[in-house]
Design a protein around this motif. Structure first.
Motif, PDB file in Angstrom:
ATOM      1  N   MET A 224     -44.568   7.130 -13.778  1.00 57.24           N
ATOM      2  CA  MET A 224     -43.875   6.209 -12.878  1.00 57.24           C
ATOM      3  C   MET A 224     -42.381   6.509 -12.833  1.00 57.24           C
ATOM      4  N   VAL A 225     -41.728   5.904 -11.847  1.00 52.65           N
ATOM      5  CA  VAL A 225     -40.290   6.156 -11.687  1.00 52.65           C
ATOM      6  C   VAL A 225     -39.515   5.744 -12.944  1.00 52.65           C
ATOM      7  N   THR A 226     -40.003   4.719 -13.628  1.00 50.24           N
ATOM      8  CA  THR A 226     -39.277   4.233 -14.810  1.00 50.24           C
ATOM      9  C   THR A 226     -39.258   5.285 -15.931  1.00 50.24           C
ATOM     10  N   THR A 227     -40.373   6.008 -16.095  1.00 47.68           N
ATOM     11  CA  THR A 227     -40.361   7.017 -17.169  1.00 47.68           C
ATOM     12  C   THR A 227     -39.440   8.181 -16.784  1.00 47.68           C
ATOM     13  N   LYS A 228     -39.308   8.435 -15.476  1.00 45.28           N
ATOM     14  CA  LYS A 228     -38.380   9.492 -15.034  1.00 45.28           C
ATOM     15  C   LYS A 228     -36.930   9.069 -15.276  1.00 45.28           C
ATOM     16  N   ILE A 229     -36.630   7.794 -15.027  1.00 42.94           N
ATOM     17  CA  ILE A 229     -35.251   7.310 -15.278  1.00 42.94           C
ATOM     18  C   ILE A 229     -34.925   7.508 -16.761  1.00 42.94           C
TER      19      ILE A 229
ATOM     20  N   THR B 250     -38.000  -1.597 -12.964  1.00 41.85           N
ATOM     21  CA  THR B 250     -36.811  -0.738 -12.961  1.00 41.85           C
ATOM     22  C   THR B 250     -35.622  -1.536 -13.498  1.00 41.85           C
ATOM     23  N   CYS B 251     -35.498  -2.790 -13.062  1.00 44.59           N
ATOM     24  CA  CYS B 251     -34.371  -3.622 -13.502  1.00 44.59           C
ATOM     25  C   CYS B 251     -34.441  -3.943 -14.998  1.00 44.59           C
ATOM     26  N   LEU B 252     -35.655  -4.197 -15.499  1.00 46.56           N
ATOM     27  CA  LEU B 252     -35.788  -4.471 -16.934  1.00 46.56           C
ATOM     28  C   LEU B 252     -35.286  -3.268 -17.738  1.00 46.56           C
ATOM     29  N   LEU B 253     -35.625  -2.070 -17.257  1.00 51.78           N
ATOM     30  CA  LEU B 253     -35.206  -0.842 -17.946  1.00 51.78           C
ATOM     31  C   LEU B 253     -33.699  -0.607 -17.808  1.00 51.78           C
TER      32      LEU B 253
ATOM     33  N   GLY C  81     -28.605 -11.003   1.961  1.00 57.61           N
ATOM     34  CA  GLY C  81     -29.071  -9.704   1.466  1.00 57.61           C
ATOM     35  C   GLY C  81     -29.385  -8.795   2.625  1.00 57.61           C
ATOM     36  N   PRO C  82     -30.399  -7.944   2.575  1.00 55.95           N
ATOM     37  CA  PRO C  82     -31.457  -7.978   1.559  1.00 55.95           C
ATOM     38  C   PRO C  82     -31.081  -7.374   0.204  1.00 55.95           C
ATOM     39  N   GLU C  83     -29.851  -6.796   0.060  1.00 52.04           N
ATOM     40  CA  GLU C  83     -29.533  -6.169  -1.221  1.00 52.04           C
ATOM     41  C   GLU C  83     -28.844  -7.169  -2.150  1.00 52.04           C
ATOM     42  N   PHE C  84     -29.280  -7.156  -3.423  1.00 54.29           N
ATOM     43  CA  PHE C  84     -28.722  -8.071  -4.424  1.00 54.29           C
ATOM     44  C   PHE C  84     -28.580  -7.345  -5.767  1.00 54.29           C
ATOM     45  N   ASP C  85     -27.811  -7.965  -6.668  1.00 52.75           N
ATOM     46  CA  ASP C  85     -27.717  -7.464  -8.039  1.00 52.75           C
ATOM     47  C   ASP C  85     -29.086  -7.669  -8.704  1.00 52.75           C
ATOM     48  N   GLY C  86     -29.778  -6.573  -8.966  1.00 50.51           N
ATOM     49  CA  GLY C  86     -31.153  -6.639  -9.472  1.00 50.51           C
ATOM     50  C   GLY C  86     -31.268  -7.337 -10.818  1.00 50.51           C
ATOM     51  N   HIS C  87     -30.201  -7.280 -11.619  1.00 54.51           N
ATOM     52  CA  HIS C  87     -30.265  -7.901 -12.944  1.00 54.51           C
ATOM     53  C   HIS C  87     -30.169  -9.429 -12.865  1.00 54.51           C
ATOM     54  N   LEU C  88     -29.817  -9.931 -11.665  1.00 48.81           N
ATOM     55  CA  LEU C  88     -29.703 -11.392 -11.500  1.00 48.81           C
ATOM     56  C   LEU C  88     -30.879 -11.977 -10.712  1.00 48.81           C
ATOM     57  N   VAL C  89     -31.744 -11.107 -10.145  1.00 50.35           N
ATOM     58  CA  VAL C  89     -32.839 -11.597  -9.302  1.00 50.35           C
ATOM     59  C   VAL C  89     -33.980 -12.147 -10.153  1.00 50.35           C
ATOM     60  N   ASP C  90     -34.503 -13.303  -9.758  1.00 49.99           N
ATOM     61  CA  ASP C  90     -35.687 -13.868 -10.424  1.00 49.99           C
ATOM     62  C   ASP C  90     -36.932 -13.296  -9.733  1.00 49.99           C
ATOM     63  N   PHE C  91     -37.405 -12.146 -10.225  1.00 51.81           N
ATOM     64  CA  PHE C  91     -38.531 -11.462  -9.589  1.00 51.81           C
ATOM     65  C   PHE C  91     -39.832 -12.244  -9.710  1.00 51.81           C
TER      66      PHE C  91
END
Ligand SMILES: Cc1cc2nc3c(=O)[nH]c(=O)nc-3n(C[C@H](O)[C@H](O)[C@H](O)COP(=O)(O)OP(=O)(O)OC[C@H]3O[C@@H](n4cnc5c(N)ncnc54)[C@H](O)[C@@H]3O)c2cc1C
Ligand code: FES
Length: 295
Positions: free
Chosen positions: A173-178, A203-206, A247-257
């Protein structure tokens, strides 16, 4: 009426269209979207602007067939017309306003999941045109599902395809590539992740752990797309935001997914909308009166 100039199948259930829409093409910036309607009775479908040609007056959209409306749209061919093609909507990506010299000194990482490669493309292209080269990770389930590869390769500094089944590029997945790129010594000042909500969440958690500021492009259910109904409500930093205008763009670390994903499912049914109305009060539905909501 907005003429379809080109209609092409890019991969299984993924389609590209060039549409004649000179006014949108003249004014749009990376990060913005349109809402299309096929005919008078059709649903309103929000789609990110994937590419634009100001001189030719055309907009490129890329969409995935997932439900009734997108299935119907996939049958449209060159020469057909959209009844409505509204836009540009939403706020452009922040970097459009940033000082170019500051941008050139930033190391940026774009992460796209599936059809998310479409909204990532105009951003990477804009940056390349302004002298900024960025790293791009694109993830898909299999090699056959990877889209816009040639175009993306042309504008990306480094391009890293990933497949879940390992048939092409990085296996995983993209996360393991990051994680791998960071382990190899790459230091990123900002990450921009666009794709399914679940992919943006992980992605944001990582990136939070890796301390890389991250921007995400939210794709909640939308109705009017102009801030009138609240269907696209998302919680960012504990505050209610409307993705279509804030938005649609936001600070991902603040979004309640978790809330955004739960809401997306609930909004599908009348019962779910009734519950949301009680829970969310005025911010659930401002009352445009035309959107099929239950106010
Ligand atoms: C700002 C924005 C930009 C978008 N850009 C693109 C794009 O460039 N390309 C693209 O393919 N799609 C994009 N989408 C999603 C697209 O609008 C939906 O896929 C489409 O409206 C679904 O319509 P439908 O009638 O075919 O499916 P529906 O019958 O409405 O839904 C089918 C299934 O898909 C789920 N679903 C519906 N809408 C969404 C959504 N927004 N996100 C995730 N799952 C959903 C539903 O829960 C349901 O299970 C974007 C959405 C937003 C809000
Ligand atoms: S879709 Fe954003 S307020 Fe209605």
């Amino acid at each position: 009426m907005y003429k379809i100039l080109k209609a092409e199948k890019l991969a299984d259930k993924i389609y590209l269209m060039d549409v004649e829409a000179p006014r949108v093409a003249k004014h749009c910036e990376p990060g913005q979207f349109v809402i299309v309607k096929m005919d008078e009775k059709g649903e309103r479908i929000p789609l990110t602007i994937c590419d634009y040609d100001r001189e030719a007056g055309t907009i490129t959209i890329v969409f995935q067939e997932i439900g009734a409306s997108t299935m119907k749209m996939s049958k449209m061919i060159a020469g057909d017309y959209f009844r409505d093609f509204i836009g540009p909507l939403g706020r452009p990506s922040d970097f459009v306003e940033e000082d170019l010299e500051t941008l050139k000194n930033k190391k940026m990482l774009f992460v796209a999941g599936g059809v998310g490669a479409a909204p990532v493309y105009p951003q990477v292209k804009w940056l390349k045109e302004h002298g900024v080269e960025v790293d791009v990770i694109v993830g898909s389930k299999t090699k056959d599902m990877l889209i816009l590869e040639k175009k993306m390769n042309e504008v990306a500094g480094n391009y890293y395809p990933c497949t879940d089944d390992g048939t092409y590029g990085h296996a995983g997945m993209v996360t393991t590539k990051i994680e791998k790129l960071v382990e190899e010594g790459n230091k990123y000042d900002v990450c921009i992740a666009i794709g399914p909500m679940i992919m943006m969440k992980f992605t944001c958690l990582l990136t939070k752990k890796l301390e890389i500021p991250t921007i995400v492009s939210m794709n909640p259910i939308m109705v009017d797309g102009t801030g009138m109904c609240g269907a696209c409500r998302v919680i960012v930093g504990g505050e209610v935001k409307f993705a279509c205008v804030d938005g649609p763009e936001f600070d991902g670390h603040l979004v309640d997914f978790d809330n955004a994903m739960k809401r997306q499912q609930m909004y599908r049914t009348e019962e779910g909308r009734a519950i949301l109305k009680v829970q969310e009060g005025d911010t659930h539905h401002g009352g445009c009166g035309n959107c099929g909501g239950d106010n």
